[in-house]
Design an enzyme around this catalytic site. Structure first.
Site, short mmCIF file in Angstrom:
data_model
loop_
_atom_site.label_atom_id
_atom_site.label_comp_id
_atom_site.label_asym_id
_atom_site.label_seq_id
_atom_site.Cartn_x
_atom_site.Cartn_y
_atom_site.Cartn_z
N TYR A 142 0.87 -1.18 0.00
CA TYR A 142 0.00 0.00 0.00
C TYR A 142 0.90 1.23 0.00
CZ TYR A 142 -3.68 3.17 1.87
OH TYR A 142 -4.56 4.20 2.09
N LYS A 172 -1.38 -1.10 -4.17
CA LYS A 172 -2.40 -0.06 -4.05
C LYS A 172 -1.64 1.25 -4.14
CE LYS A 172 -6.01 1.78 -0.99
NZ LYS A 172 -5.63 3.19 -0.96
N ASP A 200 -8.87 8.97 -6.41
CA ASP A 200 -10.12 8.80 -7.16
C ASP A 200 -10.30 9.84 -8.27
OD1 ASP A 200 -10.17 7.18 -4.95
OD2 ASP A 200 -12.22 7.65 -4.38
N SER A 217 -12.29 5.69 -1.54
CA SER A 217 -13.43 5.95 -0.65
C SER A 217 -14.68 6.35 -1.41
CB SER A 217 -13.06 7.04 0.36
OG SER A 217 -12.74 8.25 -0.30
#
Length: 308
Positions: A142, A172, A200, A217
């Site tokens: 991550y 990630k 995002d 999210s």
């Protein structure tokens, strides 16, 4: 043994529901799973990460959440990835063993961020010690340098990593450095690794350089729209994909100016889904009523393509 299904598409970085007095609210997760699958068409989750306040939870709470997501997601979710990162190695290892024991689809680890690894070898040595505790479980690094302060490039990290961590499955990638992402994907000639983008509002750019999917999210409450963006990109209909990305960016830009973090994400998810996500855990504080009013009005005002 059934071959593992490739992790691609959208992965919701799950929120940790809490009661008004700040305890984890496990009974809500059954409803949460159904909401993601039926309303957002999202069938992969990333549990106990940044959005889930993982580093603000006790080890026992993290185990309870992992177990509940595995239980409620059975036969409904495709992948449950458990974040097992912590500030010390023994806790990471304990969480990794637990994730393996409950059948998690993968584990992920951030770099420790108080005493930090200063080079690739130190970071890989730490990751290997965690991954080896779950030797049958796909392992993800991550990468989130804005929070950890560990700025070791993923492209560099990938050199020889499979030999040191046989279960290494991918990254990630929660950073805006699309050059590092592109160079990392360019090295992945055999396609053995998965690259899941974590910013995002820049997902379309990451898709253009070859990201397999995304962990974020906003896919908790904008999953349906983002899935349509993925479909448009795949057609390809770049103009339509851009419309979706621009509108997501418009909302995130608006709320960022108001002050947007985990607490505000919980508030947005609550008013969009109707599922009470509760307050964040201190030192984070509850989103203001002013934020909720303005964010809801902004989201309601957005006209998505095709009447979404």
């Amino acid at each position: 043994m059934t071959p593992r299904k490739k992790l691609e598409g959208l992965v919701a970085a799950t929120i940790t529901p809490m009661t008004p007095d700040g305890q984890i609210n496990l009974p809500v997760i059954h409803q949460y799973v159904d909401y993601l699958v039926k309303e957002q068409n999202v069938k992969n989750v990333f549990v106990n990460g940044t959005t889930g306040e993982g580093l603000s939870l006790s080890i026992q709470e993290r185990k309870q959440l992992a177990e509940e997501w595995m239980c409620q997601g059975k036969d409904k979710l495709d992948h449950v990835i458990i974040h097992v990162g912590a500030l010390n190695l023994p806790e990471c290892q304990e969480l990794a063993r637990h994730a393996a024991a409950i059948g998690a689809g993968g584990i992920a680890v951030i770099a420790p961020f108080f005493f930090k690894p200063t080079n690739k070898d130190e970071l890989v040595a730490f990751l290997e010690k965690v991954a080896s505790e779950a030797p049958e479980v796909p392992f993800y690094y991550y990468h989130i340098p804005s929070l950890t302060g560990v700025k070791i490039r993923v492209e560099e990290l990938l050199d020889g990593i499979k030999a040191q961590i046989p279960t290494f499955q991918g990254v990630k990638f929660s950073d805006t450095d699309l050059l590092d992402l592109a160079q990392s994907i360019s090295k992945n000639e055999t396609g053995q690794f998965e690259f899941l983008y974590g910013v995002d509002e820049q997902l379309l750019g990451a898709l253009a350089v070859g990201a397999n999917g995304a962990v974020g999210s906003t896919y908790n409450y904008l999953g349906r729209q983002t899935n349509l963006m993925l479909q448009a990109f795949a057609k390809p209909d770049l103009a339509l994909a851009q419309k979706y990305q621009f509108l997501t960016g418009e909302f995130l830009s608006f709320v960022t100016k108001l002050g947007f973090g985990v607490a505000q994400t919980k508030a947005v998810m609550t008013f969009v889904s109707g599922i009470p996500m509760g307050p964040p855990r201190l030192p984070l504080v509850h989103a203001s009523s002013e934020f909720v009013t303005k964010a809801k009005a902004k989201l309601d005002s957005i006209v998505w393509p095709d009447g979404v």
